[in-house]
Design an enzyme around this catalytic site. Structure first.
Site, mmCIF file in Angstrom:
data_model
loop_
_atom_site.group_PDB
_atom_site.id
_atom_site.type_symbol
_atom_site.label_atom_id
_atom_site.label_comp_id
_atom_site.label_asym_id
_atom_site.label_seq_id
_atom_site.Cartn_x
_atom_site.Cartn_y
_atom_site.Cartn_z
ATOM 1 N N LYS A 58 9.173 -5.650 -11.750
ATOM 2 C CA LYS A 58 8.811 -4.292 -11.301
ATOM 3 C C LYS A 58 9.772 -3.798 -10.219
ATOM 4 O O LYS A 58 10.231 -2.659 -10.242
ATOM 5 C CB LYS A 58 7.366 -4.329 -10.777
ATOM 6 N N LYS A 72 13.897 -1.819 0.112
ATOM 7 C CA LYS A 72 13.210 -3.029 -0.381
ATOM 8 C C LYS A 72 13.576 -3.307 -1.843
ATOM 9 O O LYS A 72 13.862 -4.446 -2.226
ATOM 10 C CB LYS A 72 11.695 -2.843 -0.235
ATOM 11 N N LEU A 95 -0.700 -3.454 -2.201
ATOM 12 C CA LEU A 95 -1.133 -3.453 -3.597
ATOM 13 C C LEU A 95 0.062 -3.693 -4.515
ATOM 14 O O LEU A 95 1.210 -3.621 -4.080
ATOM 15 C CB LEU A 95 -1.805 -2.105 -3.900
ATOM 16 N N PRO A 96 -0.184 -3.974 -5.803
ATOM 17 C CA PRO A 96 0.943 -4.335 -6.680
ATOM 18 C C PRO A 96 2.059 -3.289 -6.757
ATOM 19 O O PRO A 96 3.242 -3.643 -6.727
ATOM 20 C CB PRO A 96 0.278 -4.551 -8.041
HETATM 21 P P1 NAD Z 1 -1.080 -9.905 -5.543
HETATM 22 O O1 NAD Z 1 -1.167 -9.557 -6.982
HETATM 23 O O2 NAD Z 1 -1.231 -11.326 -5.106
HETATM 24 O O3 NAD Z 1 -2.166 -9.042 -4.723
HETATM 25 C C1 NAD Z 1 -2.513 -7.728 -5.026
HETATM 26 C C2 NAD Z 1 -3.971 -7.520 -4.618
HETATM 27 O O4 NAD Z 1 -4.306 -6.165 -4.873
HETATM 28 C C3 NAD Z 1 -4.952 -8.387 -5.429
HETATM 29 O O5 NAD Z 1 -5.846 -9.056 -4.542
HETATM 30 C C4 NAD Z 1 -5.685 -7.385 -6.316
HETATM 31 O O6 NAD Z 1 -7.024 -7.754 -6.606
HETATM 32 C C5 NAD Z 1 -5.610 -6.131 -5.450
HETATM 33 N N1 NAD Z 1 -5.729 -4.892 -6.222
HETATM 34 C C6 NAD Z 1 -5.081 -4.542 -7.361
HETATM 35 N N2 NAD Z 1 -5.421 -3.287 -7.737
HETATM 36 C C7 NAD Z 1 -6.276 -2.834 -6.794
HETATM 37 C C8 NAD Z 1 -6.962 -1.602 -6.588
HETATM 38 N N3 NAD Z 1 -6.838 -0.570 -7.450
HETATM 39 N N4 NAD Z 1 -7.764 -1.474 -5.514
HETATM 40 C C9 NAD Z 1 -7.917 -2.512 -4.643
HETATM 41 N N5 NAD Z 1 -7.305 -3.696 -4.770
HETATM 42 C C10 NAD Z 1 -6.482 -3.854 -5.836
HETATM 43 O O7 NAD Z 1 0.315 -9.312 -5.034
HETATM 44 P P2 NAD Z 1 1.178 -9.766 -3.768
HETATM 45 O O8 NAD Z 1 2.093 -10.849 -4.158
HETATM 46 O O9 NAD Z 1 0.287 -9.885 -2.578
HETATM 47 O O10 NAD Z 1 2.091 -8.448 -3.593
HETATM 48 C C11 NAD Z 1 1.599 -7.230 -3.071
HETATM 49 C C12 NAD Z 1 2.782 -6.285 -2.882
HETATM 50 O O11 NAD Z 1 3.720 -6.891 -1.993
HETATM 51 C C13 NAD Z 1 3.557 -6.009 -4.192
HETATM 52 O O12 NAD Z 1 4.015 -4.688 -4.173
HETATM 53 C C14 NAD Z 1 4.712 -7.001 -4.129
HETATM 54 O O13 NAD Z 1 5.816 -6.551 -4.897
HETATM 55 C C15 NAD Z 1 4.982 -7.025 -2.637
HETATM 56 N N6 NAD Z 1 5.598 -8.253 -2.098
HETATM 57 C C16 NAD Z 1 5.177 -9.492 -2.487
HETATM 58 C C17 NAD Z 1 5.780 -10.629 -1.929
HETATM 59 C C18 NAD Z 1 5.363 -12.038 -2.308
HETATM 60 O O14 NAD Z 1 6.076 -12.987 -1.924
HETATM 61 N N7 NAD Z 1 4.249 -12.241 -3.014
HETATM 62 C C19 NAD Z 1 6.781 -10.475 -0.959
HETATM 63 C C20 NAD Z 1 7.155 -9.200 -0.563
HETATM 64 C C21 NAD Z 1 6.555 -8.086 -1.134
#
Ligand code: NAD
Length: 303
Positions: A249, A180, A73-74
Site C-alpha cells: 500500500k 513517509k 489506521l491501515p
Molecule cells: P494494524 O493492522 O496492526 O492495525 C490497524 C488497527 O486498526 C487494527 O487494530 C484494526 O482493528 C483497526 N481498524 C481498522 N479499521 C478500523 C476502523 N474503521 N475503525 C477503527 N479501527 C479500525 O496496522 P499497523 O501495523 O498498526 O499500522 C497502522 C498504520 O501505521 C498503517 O498505516 C501502517 O502503514 C503504518 N505503519 C506501520 C508500521 C509497522 O511497523 N507496523 C510502521 C510505520 C507505519
C-alpha cells in the site's frame, strides 16, 4: 489554542501493531485516553494493561470531550471514514478547536482534501506518520514526519515527544504523508536488494549471517541489513511486525504521488508490481520480511 499536555484527553483510534504501543506511551506520559478500534479485543487488551483508559463504542463516542484525536489506521480511506464519512464518525462528536492527528501512512493527496474538509468544521489536521516499526514504537523513539501548520505542531509536541524522538516539520498538509511513502519506497527497495543478494550468495555457498555482517561494515549497509537481516531474515522468524500488504500500500501511495505530479518513475513502478505480486502470493498479512521467501520463489522460476 491550548497545548496538548498531560493530563489532556486524547481520543485514540486504531490499536494495532503500532497504535497499541504508541497509545501506551501516551498513557504512561499521563494523557487520558478514550479508545476506539473495530476490534473489541484490541481495546480490552489495552485496558487490561492501562485500566485508566476508557473504551468507547465508536469514533463519534471516542472524540466526545477530547482535546485531540489521533488515528493509527491501515490507510487514509479508513481514516476518512473514521473521521468524517462513516457511520458514527468522529465528525458527529468533534468540537471546533479540536486537533486531529493522522499518524497512519495515508495518501498525501487525500490528506490535503481531508485537511480542507476538517478546517471547514473548525478542526486543524496534522499528518504525522511514523517510521521505526514496532520496536521503536515501544521505546518511544519513532521518527515522526509532520505535515501541517507549525503552530499546530507546537500544540501537539508534548504528545509527539511521548511517542517519538525525531519530530520533523516537513511542510504543509500532506507533506508528512508524502515523505513517509517515499521513505518506504527506499526501505522496500533496500529490503528486496538485500534478499536477492542473500539468495544469490547462498546459492554460491556463502553463509547468510556472514554476508549480512559484511554488508553492515561495507557500502551495502542499509536499514534492511542493519535492522532486518540478522534479526528477522537470516533466522527466518519473519517477525518484524509490519505486513507485506501495508508495504504494498505504501508503495502504491508513493506511485500515486508520482502519477499525480505526472512524473515517470520506472523503478518505483517495478517496486509497486513486485510488492503487489508478493502480497498476493504470500498473503497481505505476511510479515514484510517474508519478501525473502518471495525472492526465493522467484529464483526458482526460469530466468
Ligand atoms: P494494524 O493492522 O496492526 O492495525 C490497524 C488497527 O486498526 C487494527 O487494530 C484494526 O482493528 C483497526 N481498524 C481498522 N479499521 C478500523 C476502523 N474503521 N475503525 C477503527 N479501527 C479500525 O496496522 P499497523 O501495523 O498498526 O499500522 C497502522 C498504520 O501505521 C498503517 O498505516 C501502517 O502503514 C503504518 N505503519 C506501520 C508500521 C509497522 O511497523 N507496523 C510502521 C510505520 C507505519
Amino acid at each position: 489554542m491550548t497545548t496538548l499536555s498531560p493530563p489532556a484527553t486524547i481520543a485514540f483510534i486504531g490499536l494495532g501493531m503500532m497504535g497499541r504501543p504508541m497509545a501506551s506511551r501516551l498513557a504512561e506520559a499521563g494523557f487520558k485516553l478514550r479508545l476506539y478500534d473495530l476490534s473489541q479485543k484490541a481495546v480490552s487488551d489495552f485496558i487490561c494493561a492501562h485500566p485508566m483508559a476508557l473504551a468507547t463504542a465508536s469514533a463519534k463516542a471516542a472524540v466526545q470531550g477530547a482535546d485531540a484525536v489521533i488515528t493509527m489506521l491501515p490507510d487514509g480511506k479508513i481514516v476518512r471514514q473514521a473521521l468524517i464519512e462513516g457511520r458514527d464518525s468522529a465528525r458527529e462528536g468533534m468540537a471546533a478547536g479540536m486537533l486531529a492527528i493522522d499518524m497512519s501512512s495515508s495518501n498525501p493527496v487525500d490528506t490535503q482534501k481531508l485537511a480542507r474538509d476538517l478546517a471547514a468544521l473548525g478542526v486543524a489536521l496534522l499528518d504525522a506518520p511514523v517510521s521505526g516499526g514496532v520496536k521503536r514504537a515501544i521505546d518511544g523513539s519513532l521518527s515522526i514526519m509532520v505535515g501541517g501548520n507549525a503552530a499546530d505542531l507546537e500544540r501537539a509536541r508534548p504528545a509527539f515527544a511521548a511517542m517519538g524522538k525525531t519530530i520533523t516539520l516537513c511542510g504543509p498538509a500532506g507533506a508528512g504523508h508524502a515523505l513517509k511513502a517515499l521513505n518506504n519506497y527506499l526501505s522496500a527497495a533496500g529490503l528486496v536488494a538485500m534478499c536477492e543478494a542473500l539468495v544469490v550468495g547462498e546459492a554460491f555457498g556463502l553463509d547468510p549471517g556472514t554476508m549480512v555482517d559484511v554488508f553492515n561494515s561495507s557500502t551495502g549497509k542499509s536499514n534492511a541489513t542493519e535492522v532486518k537481516g540478522r534479526q528477522f531474515v537470516v533466522p527466518r522468524n519473519f517477525a518484524a511486525g509490519f505486513t507485506t500488504g501495508l508495504m504494498a500500500k505504501d508503495l502504491r501511495t508513493a506511485s500515486e504521488v508520482a502519477n499525480h505530479l505526472q512524473l515517470n518513475m520506472p523503478g518505483l513502478k517495478q517496486a509497486v508490481a513486485y510488492w503487489a505480486d508478493a502480497s498476493g502470493k504470500l498473503g497481505g498479512s505476511a510479515d514484510h520480511t517474508e519478501i525473502f521467501r518471495y525472492a526465493e520463489m522467484l529464483a526458482e522460476e526460469e530466468s
